[in-house]
Design a protein around this motif. Structure first.
Motif, PDB file in Angstrom:
ATOM      1  N   ALA A  87       0.825  -1.205   0.000  1.00 41.29           N
ATOM      2  CA  ALA A  87       0.000   0.000   0.000  1.00 41.29           C
ATOM      3  C   ALA A  87       0.863   1.260   0.000  1.00 41.29           C
ATOM      4  N   THR A  88       2.011   1.199   0.657  1.00 38.04           N
ATOM      5  CA  THR A  88       2.918   2.339   0.695  1.00 38.04           C
ATOM      6  C   THR A  88       3.528   2.595  -0.676  1.00 38.04           C
ATOM      7  N   ARG A  89       3.751   1.544  -1.422  1.00 31.72           N
ATOM      8  CA  ARG A  89       4.362   1.645  -2.754  1.00 31.72           C
ATOM      9  C   ARG A  89       3.346   2.050  -3.826  1.00 31.72           C
ATOM     10  N   ALA A  90       2.053   1.886  -3.534  1.00 32.99           N
ATOM     11  CA  ALA A  90       1.011   2.020  -4.554  1.00 32.99           C
ATOM     12  C   ALA A  90       0.633   3.473  -4.810  1.00 32.99           C
ATOM     13  N   ASP A  91       0.232   3.733  -6.042  1.00 36.35           N
ATOM     14  CA  ASP A  91      -0.419   4.998  -6.379  1.00 36.35           C
ATOM     15  C   ASP A  91      -1.892   4.958  -6.008  1.00 36.35           C
ATOM     16  N   VAL A  92      -2.478   3.762  -6.114  1.00 39.71           N
ATOM     17  CA  VAL A  92      -3.908   3.577  -5.871  1.00 39.71           C
ATOM     18  C   VAL A  92      -4.105   2.352  -5.001  1.00 39.71           C
ATOM     19  N   VAL A  93      -4.960   2.473  -4.001  1.00 41.62           N
ATOM     20  CA  VAL A  93      -5.407   1.333  -3.207  1.00 41.62           C
ATOM     21  C   VAL A  93      -6.911   1.205  -3.401  1.00 41.62           C
ATOM     22  N   SER A 108      -4.342   5.246   7.952  1.00 44.22           N
ATOM     23  CA  SER A 108      -3.064   4.586   8.216  1.00 44.22           C
ATOM     24  C   SER A 108      -2.187   4.566   6.971  1.00 44.22           C
ATOM     25  N   VAL A 109      -2.795   4.270   5.832  1.00 40.54           N
ATOM     26  CA  VAL A 109      -2.014   4.220   4.591  1.00 40.54           C
ATOM     27  C   VAL A 109      -1.562   5.621   4.190  1.00 40.54           C
ATOM     28  N   ALA A 110      -2.454   6.603   4.297  1.00 46.04           N
ATOM     29  CA  ALA A 110      -2.099   7.968   3.900  1.00 46.04           C
ATOM     30  C   ALA A 110      -1.009   8.555   4.800  1.00 46.04           C
ATOM     31  N   ALA A 111      -0.928   8.073   6.041  1.00 43.58           N
ATOM     32  CA  ALA A 111       0.109   8.571   6.942  1.00 43.58           C
ATOM     33  C   ALA A 111       1.504   8.249   6.433  1.00 43.58           C
ATOM     34  N   VAL A 112       1.656   7.122   5.727  1.00 42.42           N
ATOM     35  CA  VAL A 112       2.959   6.737   5.185  1.00 42.42           C
ATOM     36  C   VAL A 112       3.041   6.946   3.673  1.00 42.42           C
ATOM     37  N   ASN A 113       1.893   7.208   3.045  1.00 42.13           N
ATOM     38  CA  ASN A 113       1.832   7.401   1.600  1.00 42.13           C
ATOM     39  C   ASN A 113       0.831   8.516   1.320  1.00 42.13           C
ATOM     40  N   PRO A 114       1.194   9.777   1.600  1.00 40.79           N
ATOM     41  CA  PRO A 114       0.213  10.873   1.523  1.00 40.79           C
ATOM     42  C   PRO A 114      -0.338  11.130   0.128  1.00 40.79           C
ATOM     43  N   GLY A 115       0.341  10.675  -0.897  1.00 35.34           N
ATOM     44  CA  GLY A 115      -0.148  10.892  -2.254  1.00 35.34           C
ATOM     45  C   GLY A 115      -1.064   9.801  -2.758  1.00 35.34           C
ATOM     46  N   VAL A 116      -1.391   8.821  -1.903  1.00 35.57           N
ATOM     47  CA  VAL A 116      -2.178   7.677  -2.366  1.00 35.57           C
ATOM     48  C   VAL A 116      -3.613   8.090  -2.699  1.00 35.57           C
ATOM     49  N   VAL A 117      -4.134   7.512  -3.758  1.00 38.39           N
ATOM     50  CA  VAL A 117      -5.562   7.596  -4.064  1.00 38.39           C
ATOM     51  C   VAL A 117      -6.181   6.312  -3.516  1.00 38.39           C
ATOM     52  N   TYR A 118      -6.943   6.452  -2.459  1.00 40.73           N
ATOM     53  CA  TYR A 118      -7.477   5.319  -1.715  1.00 40.73           C
ATOM     54  C   TYR A 118      -8.975   5.223  -2.016  1.00 40.73           C
ATOM     55  N   CYS A 119      -9.384   4.130  -2.635  1.00 42.82           N
ATOM     56  CA  CYS A 119     -10.776   3.961  -3.052  1.00 42.82           C
ATOM     57  C   CYS A 119     -11.452   2.916  -2.184  1.00 42.82           C
ATOM     58  N   ILE A 171     -14.000   5.945 -12.530  1.00 47.89           N
ATOM     59  CA  ILE A 171     -14.074   7.377 -12.822  1.00 47.89           C
ATOM     60  C   ILE A 171     -13.504   8.183 -11.664  1.00 47.89           C
ATOM     61  N   GLY A 172     -13.903   7.831 -10.436  1.00 48.00           N
ATOM     62  CA  GLY A 172     -13.421   8.553  -9.264  1.00 48.00           C
ATOM     63  C   GLY A 172     -11.916   8.447  -9.106  1.00 48.00           C
ATOM     64  N   ILE A 173     -11.359   7.258  -9.337  1.00 48.57           N
ATOM     65  CA  ILE A 173      -9.915   7.065  -9.231  1.00 48.57           C
ATOM     66  C   ILE A 173      -9.182   7.908 -10.263  1.00 48.57           C
ATOM     67  N   LEU A 174      -9.650   7.890 -11.499  1.00 53.74           N
ATOM     68  CA  LEU A 174      -8.978   8.672 -12.550  1.00 53.74           C
ATOM     69  C   LEU A 174      -9.066  10.162 -12.269  1.00 53.74           C
ATOM     70  N   ALA A 175     -10.218  10.618 -11.756  1.00 57.33           N
ATOM     71  CA  ALA A 175     -10.359  12.034 -11.414  1.00 57.33           C
ATOM     72  C   ALA A 175      -9.396  12.402 -10.287  1.00 57.33           C
ATOM     73  N   ALA A 176      -9.288  11.538  -9.274  1.00 56.16           N
ATOM     74  CA  ALA A 176      -8.392  11.814  -8.154  1.00 56.16           C
ATOM     75  C   ALA A 176      -6.931  11.786  -8.589  1.00 56.16           C
ATOM     76  N   GLY A 184      -0.600  17.494  -6.111  1.00 53.59           N
ATOM     77  CA  GLY A 184       0.301  16.681  -5.314  1.00 53.59           C
ATOM     78  C   GLY A 184      -0.371  15.959  -4.169  1.00 53.59           C
ATOM     79  N   ARG A 185      -1.646  16.144  -3.997  1.00 48.68           N
ATOM     80  CA  ARG A 185      -2.368  15.545  -2.877  1.00 48.68           C
ATOM     81  C   ARG A 185      -3.104  14.272  -3.301  1.00 48.68           C
ATOM     82  N   GLY A 186      -3.105  13.310  -2.414  1.00 42.96           N
ATOM     83  CA  GLY A 186      -3.923  12.120  -2.622  1.00 42.96           C
ATOM     84  C   GLY A 186      -5.363  12.414  -2.247  1.00 42.96           C
ATOM     85  N   ASP A 187      -6.196  11.369  -2.271  1.00 45.54           N
ATOM     86  CA  ASP A 187      -7.613  11.580  -1.961  1.00 45.54           C
ATOM     87  C   ASP A 187      -8.225  10.265  -1.513  1.00 45.54           C
TER      88      ASP A 187
END
Length: 374
Positions: A87-93, A108-119, A171-176, A184-187
């Motif tokens: 999850a830390t290595r991923a662009d998308v979860v 928890s994931v965003a704390a170590v991977n702030p740019g993650v797009v978490y769906c 759609i939501g993942i691609l928009a994020a 530069g921010r995840g979502d």
């Protein structure tokens, strides 16, 4: 040629349909998708057969091509650490599980991977209720408008709510991802089955909101357009869709009943809807002169929307006849291709759905930095 999402890494913690369909779409578009499954059993759909594909259930194989599979037991600290590393290595979860207890929730994931797009995909948002497509078709209103007038409510013949939710998730993942590119921010992308269904009710929901009257079952008929339904021919029904008065006049001419277009009862669409029973009776009288297949040829030759009711095999053949190339080969059971075509970008070549845990050693080596993924 590079696929559009090449270089993106997706950690797929989802199972069954909505999540796996969304992540397979991302894989089709070039993303590296690592599917995390339970040891021993894997995704529930691996056992959802018959029918069976080349290596698993046909259900599973239709949703999981072009992915890597690793089997992880979240109760095991080492496996849990591997999941967090992924999850830390991923662009998308993407997940539709209860992961907070394992330190894999969004915070928890965003704390170590702030740019993650978490769906997160749920049945009913924050309500802690089990969500299956069939249930949501029932409680979300879709079954109330599906079936014959006066008959029992029916589900649609495919898990349509899951499919709609998968499309919304994609759609939501691609928009994020695009928002991340500019900020530069995840979502945190949150989709749920009930909201996706309500969004998919379109004109039926709008009709209710405009009138306060809930629509009812009408079989194959459209509540606002006529003729827009199946009509009996000499041997079988044919689907006919007339969207305007010009098309209706042309239909009447082709079936040999031109006078119907000048009948005041059928002069415009509201009149045709109000006098639908008489309209259907008149049209079916004319259509009784030939088979549905013959009428399909005549009506389509006249530029009208009409077609016989095909089964799935016939539908695939029909798409092939139209030059749509509906199938792809993965080296195992053929599959329906990625449904979008592009002028310049192209989906990546498909690989077979993975065996359970097939790529475990490779994924661990990649996470350690020892190797790259092919």
């Amino acid at each position: 040629m590079t696929a559009p999402l090449s270089g993106l890494v997706v950690a797929d913690f989802s199972r069954v349909l909505a999540g796996p369909l969304a992540t397979m779409t991302l894989a089709d578009l070039g993303a590296t998708v690592v599917k995390v499954e339970r040891p021993g059993t894997g995704d529930d759909t691996r056992s959802w057969g018959p029918p069976w594909g080349a290596a698993s259930s046909a259900y599973f194989e239709g949703l999981n091509r072009s992915k890597y599979s690793i089997a992880l037991d979240f109760a095991d600290p080492a496996d849990r650490a591997t999941a967090l590393a992924l999850a830390t290595r991923a662009d998308v979860v993407v997940q539709n599980l209860r992961l907070a207890a394992f330190g894999l929730d969004r915070a928890s994931v965003a704390a170590v991977n702030p740019g993650v797009v978490y769906c997160s995909i749920t049945g009913f948002g924050d309500a802690d209720l089990p969500g299956y497509d069939f249930l949501v078709q029932a409680v979300g209103g879709l079954m109330s408008i599906t079936g014959e007038a006066g008959g029992d409510p029916l589900k649609v013949g495919v898990a349509l709510v899951d499919v709609l939710t998968a499309k919304d998730a994609t759609i939501g993942i691609l928009a994020a991802l695009n928002h991340r590119r500019t900020t530069g921010r995840g979502d945190h992308v949150q989709v749920d089955l009930l909201s996706s269904l309500l969004g998919g009710l379109v004109n039926q929901a709008s009709g209710y909101l405009a009138t306060g009257i809930a629509p009812s079952r009408m079989g194959n008929r459209h509540p606002s357009i006529a003729p827009y339904e199946t009509l009996r021919c000499a041997d079988a029904p044919i689907a006919v869709a007339c969207g305007n008065d010009r098309q209706f006049a042309r239909l009447c001419a082709v079936v040999g009943a031109p006078s119907l277009a000048g009948d005041p009862r059928f002069a415009d669409n509201p009149s045709r809807v109000a006098n639908r029973e008489a309209l259907v009776e008149a049209l079916e009288k004319a259509l009784a002169a030939a088979t549905a297949a013959e009428w399909e040829k005549r009506l389509t030759a006249a530029g009208l929307a009409a077609g016989v009711v095909r089964d799935i095999g016939q539908a695939i053949d029909h798409a092939r006849d139209l030059g749509l190339d509906p199938l792809i080969e993965t080296g195992q059971t053929p599959q329906i291709r990625h449904p979008i075509r592009y002028a310049h970008a192209h989906p990546k070549p498909a690989t077979p759905p993975p065996a359970l845990g097939e790529h475990g050693a490779l994924i661990r080596s990649w996470l350690s930095g020892a190797t790259d993924l092919p």
